[in-house]
Design an enzyme around this catalytic site. Structure first.
Site, PDB file in Angstrom:
ATOM      1  N   CYS A  93      73.803  36.594  44.026  1.00 54.19           N
ATOM      2  CA  CYS A  93      73.657  35.963  42.698  1.00 54.19           C
ATOM      3  C   CYS A  93      74.796  36.328  41.756  1.00 54.19           C
ATOM      4  O   CYS A  93      74.975  35.685  40.717  1.00 54.19           O
ATOM      5  CB  CYS A  93      72.315  36.347  42.076  1.00 54.19           C
ATOM      6  SG  CYS A  93      70.910  35.798  43.048  1.00 54.19           S
ATOM      7  N   HIS A 112      72.707  35.222  34.386  1.00 57.13           N
ATOM      8  CA  HIS A 112      72.161  34.684  35.627  1.00 57.13           C
ATOM      9  C   HIS A 112      70.723  34.256  35.367  1.00 57.13           C
ATOM     10  O   HIS A 112      69.963  34.972  34.697  1.00 57.13           O
ATOM     11  CB  HIS A 112      72.227  35.769  36.705  1.00 57.13           C
ATOM     12  CG  HIS A 112      71.495  35.406  37.957  1.00 57.13           C
ATOM     13  ND1 HIS A 112      71.667  34.197  38.587  1.00 57.13           N
ATOM     14  CD2 HIS A 112      70.571  36.092  38.684  1.00 57.13           C
ATOM     15  CE1 HIS A 112      70.893  34.162  39.663  1.00 57.13           C
ATOM     16  NE2 HIS A 112      70.213  35.294  39.741  1.00 57.13           N
ATOM     17  N   ASN A 156      66.122  29.829  40.244  1.00 54.19           N
ATOM     18  CA  ASN A 156      67.237  30.728  40.572  1.00 54.19           C
ATOM     19  C   ASN A 156      68.102  30.081  41.654  1.00 54.19           C
ATOM     20  O   ASN A 156      67.693  29.999  42.803  1.00 54.19           O
ATOM     21  CB  ASN A 156      66.662  32.065  41.042  1.00 54.19           C
ATOM     22  CG  ASN A 156      67.740  33.088  41.374  1.00 54.19           C
ATOM     23  OD1 ASN A 156      68.924  32.758  41.417  1.00 54.19           O
ATOM     24  ND2 ASN A 156      67.326  34.322  41.603  1.00 54.19           N
TER      25      ASN A 156
HETATM   26  O1  UT7 Z   1      68.591  36.916  41.371  1.00 57.57           O
HETATM   27  C1  UT7 Z   1      68.036  38.173  41.568  1.00 57.57           C
HETATM   28  C2  UT7 Z   1      66.889  37.952  42.451  1.00 57.57           C
HETATM   29  N1  UT7 Z   1      65.580  37.971  41.966  1.00 57.57           N
HETATM   30  C3  UT7 Z   1      65.079  38.363  40.797  1.00 57.57           C
HETATM   31  O2  UT7 Z   1      65.720  38.723  39.870  1.00 57.57           O
HETATM   32  C4  UT7 Z   1      63.572  38.394  40.709  1.00 57.57           C
HETATM   33  C5  UT7 Z   1      63.067  39.700  40.169  1.00 57.57           C
HETATM   34  N2  UT7 Z   1      61.633  39.815  40.141  1.00 57.57           N
HETATM   35  C6  UT7 Z   1      60.816  38.967  39.466  1.00 57.57           C
HETATM   36  O3  UT7 Z   1      61.273  38.020  38.861  1.00 57.57           O
HETATM   37  C7  UT7 Z   1      59.347  39.274  39.418  1.00 57.57           C
HETATM   38  O4  UT7 Z   1      59.089  40.557  39.936  1.00 57.57           O
HETATM   39  C8  UT7 Z   1      58.480  38.229  40.176  1.00 57.57           C
HETATM   40  C9  UT7 Z   1      58.496  36.897  39.424  1.00 57.57           C
HETATM   41  C10 UT7 Z   1      59.009  38.064  41.576  1.00 57.57           C
HETATM   42  C11 UT7 Z   1      57.036  38.702  40.244  1.00 57.57           C
HETATM   43  O5  UT7 Z   1      56.521  38.987  38.975  1.00 57.57           O
HETATM   44  P1  UT7 Z   1      55.660  40.321  38.754  1.00 57.57           P
HETATM   45  O6  UT7 Z   1      55.176  40.293  37.377  1.00 57.57           O
HETATM   46  O7  UT7 Z   1      56.517  41.478  39.158  1.00 57.57           O
HETATM   47  O8  UT7 Z   1      54.449  40.083  39.734  1.00 57.57           O
HETATM   48  P2  UT7 Z   1      53.975  40.972  40.978  1.00 57.57           P
HETATM   49  O9  UT7 Z   1      54.952  40.914  42.074  1.00 57.57           O
HETATM   50  O10 UT7 Z   1      53.555  42.318  40.481  1.00 57.57           O
HETATM   51  O11 UT7 Z   1      52.674  40.200  41.398  1.00 57.57           O
HETATM   52  C12 UT7 Z   1      51.531  40.172  40.568  1.00 57.57           C
HETATM   53  C13 UT7 Z   1      50.440  39.458  41.341  1.00 57.57           C
HETATM   54  C14 UT7 Z   1      50.220  40.014  42.750  1.00 57.57           C
HETATM   55  O12 UT7 Z   1      48.834  39.973  42.998  1.00 57.57           O
HETATM   56  P3  UT7 Z   1      47.956  41.331  42.922  1.00 57.57           P
HETATM   57  O13 UT7 Z   1      48.568  42.238  43.935  1.00 57.57           O
HETATM   58  O14 UT7 Z   1      48.112  41.811  41.521  1.00 57.57           O
HETATM   59  O15 UT7 Z   1      46.595  40.834  43.236  1.00 57.57           O
HETATM   60  C15 UT7 Z   1      50.903  38.982  43.628  1.00 57.57           C
HETATM   61  O16 UT7 Z   1      50.317  38.876  44.898  1.00 57.57           O
HETATM   62  O17 UT7 Z   1      50.784  38.079  41.489  1.00 57.57           O
HETATM   63  C16 UT7 Z   1      50.679  37.698  42.859  1.00 57.57           C
HETATM   64  N3  UT7 Z   1      51.658  36.682  43.137  1.00 57.57           N
HETATM   65  C17 UT7 Z   1      51.436  35.387  42.900  1.00 57.57           C
HETATM   66  N4  UT7 Z   1      50.356  34.751  42.424  1.00 57.57           N
HETATM   67  C18 UT7 Z   1      50.456  33.413  42.302  1.00 57.57           C
HETATM   68  C19 UT7 Z   1      52.927  36.843  43.618  1.00 57.57           C
HETATM   69  N5  UT7 Z   1      53.516  35.636  43.700  1.00 57.57           N
HETATM   70  C20 UT7 Z   1      52.615  34.740  43.271  1.00 57.57           C
HETATM   71  C21 UT7 Z   1      52.645  33.343  43.120  1.00 57.57           C
HETATM   72  N6  UT7 Z   1      51.557  32.718  42.632  1.00 57.57           N
HETATM   73  N7  UT7 Z   1      53.731  32.596  43.424  1.00 57.57           N
END
Ligand code: UT7
Length: 323
Positions: A113, A250, A280
């Site tokens: 990225c 980004h 992204n």
């Molecule tokens: O370019 C660089 C590359 N990437 C990035 O910069 C991305 C960096 N990370 C992020 O943007 C965030 O961490 C995410 C958007 C990926 C995730 O957000 P989060 O607030 O950190 O959520 P999480 O991973 O803690 O997930 C919270 C909950 C989980 O459920 P439980 O364990 O709390 O029951 C996940 O299983 O949300 C669940 N979850 C979803 N639910 C619905 C994860 N993905 C999804 C989804 N839809 N697509």
């Protein structure tokens, strides 16, 4: 002194738009979750047979037109991509092939990225040292091809697209006047390869693999590293935050962009956002966001732009540009 000036900008997005509701038909997710956790509303996805080199070519044609140059004027093509056309030769080779020419130096840059800021710095350095007069710097991605469409934690976050800039040598008395790349700051921490990587690779297991990410950790590093790369570059260039007209980060997650803005105490109104429309797009995200700001008239010639990114590697970096 010879400086590198951006004289043309072009972008290209695949026609096919996939909304969050479309994804919710096949994945256990919702528009509400995706919007609230990332700010993403939709993404463009390449059609079957539509490749990174094709997206990059279309963006490059538009950038050349914007610069009033033709491919014959270009002596260097640099392509930033994480999703190369093939393992070899370079994606740049396939883009040059589409132009039907065979002159100049052509190579790819792989910095995930952060590819656009890495590519911009490489292009600027070649121009400033007299090795290139006119460089075409393209960032093109088909991240959909390295996405696990069953994995809701990554599948909802990415999109495809391309952006290109024409960079030309320009004589300026100093850094204070004229359009130019003012400076860059690039970093990578190879101890963090495992928090964002593909599970495949040509040498590793003879596949291209799909993305695996520890989202929360990447999020934390993204906020810290993007903010620090802005501060370090400003210090390096003896400039202050007040001198920045537009911040073009980004576009991975609106929450990351907001957190960086707060950390830097930089106004949201001077930050360009396109993650809602494009998701992204890895290396292509900064030129795609830049084009949104230029096309709607916010970014004007003479403005000072701060570009900053972070991605797999982990790699990160920033570029200061007078537009
Ligand atoms: O370019 C660089 C590359 N990437 C990035 O910069 C991305 C960096 N990370 C992020 O943007 C965030 O961490 C995410 C958007 C990926 C995730 O957000 P989060 O607030 O950190 O959520 P999480 O991973 O803690 O997930 C919270 C909950 C989980 O459920 P439980 O364990 O709390 O029951 C996940 O299983 O949300 C669940 N979850 C979803 N639910 C619905 C994860 N993905 C999804 C989804 N839809 N697509």
């Amino acid at each position: 002194m010879i400086r590198a000036k951006i004289t043309g900008l072009g972008v290209y997005l695949p026609q096919n738009i996939v909304t969050n509701d479309d994804l919710a038909k096949t994945l256990d997710t919702s528009d509400e979750w995706i919007k609230s956790r990332s700010g993403i509303r939709q993404r463009h996805i390449a059609a079957t047979g539509e490749t990174t080199a094709q997206l990059g070519y279309h963006a490059a044609v538009r950038a050349l037109k914007d610069a009033s140059l033709t491919i014959d004027d270009i002596d260097t093509i640099i392509v930033a991509t994480t999703t190369p056309e093939r393992t070899t030769p370079s994606t740049g080779a396939y883009i040059q092939h589409q132009f039907g020419v065979s002159h100049g130096a052509v190579f790819d840059v792989q910095a995930a990225c952060s590819g656009f800021v890495y590519g911009l710095d490489t292009a600027a350095a070649r121009i400033e040292t007299g090795r290139s007069q006119n460089t075409l710097m393209i960032a093109a991605e088909t991240i959909s091809r390295i996405t696990d469409w069953q994995d809701r934690s990554t599948a909802v976050l990415f999109g495809d697209g391309a952006g290109a800039v024409v960079m030309q040598a320009s004589e300026t008395p100093d850094k204070k006047s004229g359009a130019q790349v003012l400076g860059s700051y690039l970093r990578l921490d190879g101890m963090l390869t495992d928090i964002l990587e593909t599970d495949g690779g040509a040498s590793y297991n003879q596949t291209s693999g799909v993305l695996r990410m520890h989202g929360k950790e990447v999020f934390r590093h993204a906020v810290r590293n993007i903010a620090s790369s802005v501060e370090i570059l400003l210090e390096q260039e003896n400039m202050t935050m007040d001198e920045i007209d537009w911040f073009i980060p980004h576009q991975a997650n609106l929450r990351i962009i907001d957190a960086v803005g707060k950390k830097l105490n930089f106004p949201e109104a001077k930050t360009i956002i396109s993650v809602d429309k494009h998701a992204n797009t890895s290396a292509a995200s900064i030129p795609l966001a830049l084009a949104v700001g230029v096309e709607d008239g916010r970014i004007k010639r003479g403005d000072t732009l701060m570009l900053a990114a972070m991605g797999a590697g982990l790699s990160w970096g920033s570029s200061l540009v007078r537009w």
